[in-house]
Write a protein that holds these residues in place. Sequence first.
Motif, PDB file in Angstrom:
ATOM      1  N   LYS A  29      20.310 -35.290  -9.042  1.00 47.98           N
ATOM      2  CA  LYS A  29      20.068 -36.713  -9.287  1.00 47.98           C
ATOM      3  C   LYS A  29      18.585 -36.985  -9.483  1.00 47.98           C
ATOM      4  N   ILE A  88      16.766 -38.801 -12.619  1.00 45.81           N
ATOM      5  CA  ILE A  88      15.741 -39.843 -12.522  1.00 45.81           C
ATOM      6  C   ILE A  88      14.583 -39.523 -13.446  1.00 45.81           C
ATOM      7  N   TYR A 148      21.485 -48.418  -9.148  1.00 42.83           N
ATOM      8  CA  TYR A 148      20.586 -47.438  -8.529  1.00 42.83           C
ATOM      9  C   TYR A 148      21.331 -46.210  -8.006  1.00 42.83           C
ATOM     10  N   TYR A 191      20.991 -42.803  -9.564  1.00 39.08           N
ATOM     11  CA  TYR A 191      19.711 -42.095  -9.597  1.00 39.08           C
ATOM     12  C   TYR A 191      19.256 -41.590  -8.241  1.00 39.08           C
ATOM     13  N   THR A 233      16.062 -44.437  -2.801  1.00 39.27           N
ATOM     14  CA  THR A 233      15.950 -44.165  -4.230  1.00 39.27           C
ATOM     15  C   THR A 233      14.585 -44.576  -4.759  1.00 39.27           C
TER      16      THR A 233
END
Length: 262
Positions: free
Chosen positions: A3, A7, A72, A75, A83
């Motif tokens: 993840k 991002i 969110y 990510y 995050t």
Amino acid sequence: MRKKLIIALLLCLCMLMPLGGSALAAGQEAIPYVVDEAGILSGDEEDALEESASEIADRYACAPYILTVDDYTRYGSGDIFDTAMDIYEYLGLGYGQGKDGLLLLLSMEDRDYALVTYGNFTHSAFTDYGQEHLTDIFLEFFRRDDWYGGFESYLNTSADLMEQAVAGKPYDIGSAPKGFNFLIILIPLVIASVVCGIFAFQMKNARLSTEARDYVPGDGVNMRIVQDTFTHRSVMRQRINTQKSGGTSINSRGFSGRSGKF
């Protein structure tokens, strides 16, 4: 880890706009301050916010970032605050070697926000009390879906808090500007005057009697009924000091901030 790579891939594709010359000279990477992945701003609004954020970063050596996403949870593996910290760290955000800066992350799916701050100067400028003040201001706009107004107020208020810190008086308990509202005194005085006037009018025909029998009913007083009547009680109260101590709460990763809903 996967993840985090998502991002980096997503945001790096969005971040094509270079920063100002002074920021690049200070060693900044070509990462814009404003990334509207959720598409809630017009092009002109995004450009205006980018210019304002760049000026603030150059003036105070502290970078204010704005990031909007649809959700969110795509990510990061934690909550929105985790995050936001991941994004800040993984993309190497912040101004100069100290990485001073703050990131406002909006997630539109469930109307979540996170504000994270990092760096020595940032922590001195954005105390816990200052963060509360800042979020109260921009959340008023976001709750009305005024995205540009909220981000503009975020940048303007951030600049004000940085200016106070530069002047040696960070926005905190005991140093926050206080105003006096005369209505706080005037309104109770007016109400009290009206109430007293009513009672005075009702008592205008009252006369003081000089003998005890004037207060006894014509049919006498019946003393055969005796009862106890509760009239009052004594209560001991001890004041508990609930005032905050001030300063900035910093977690183990070196971040401070807050999160919630808008």
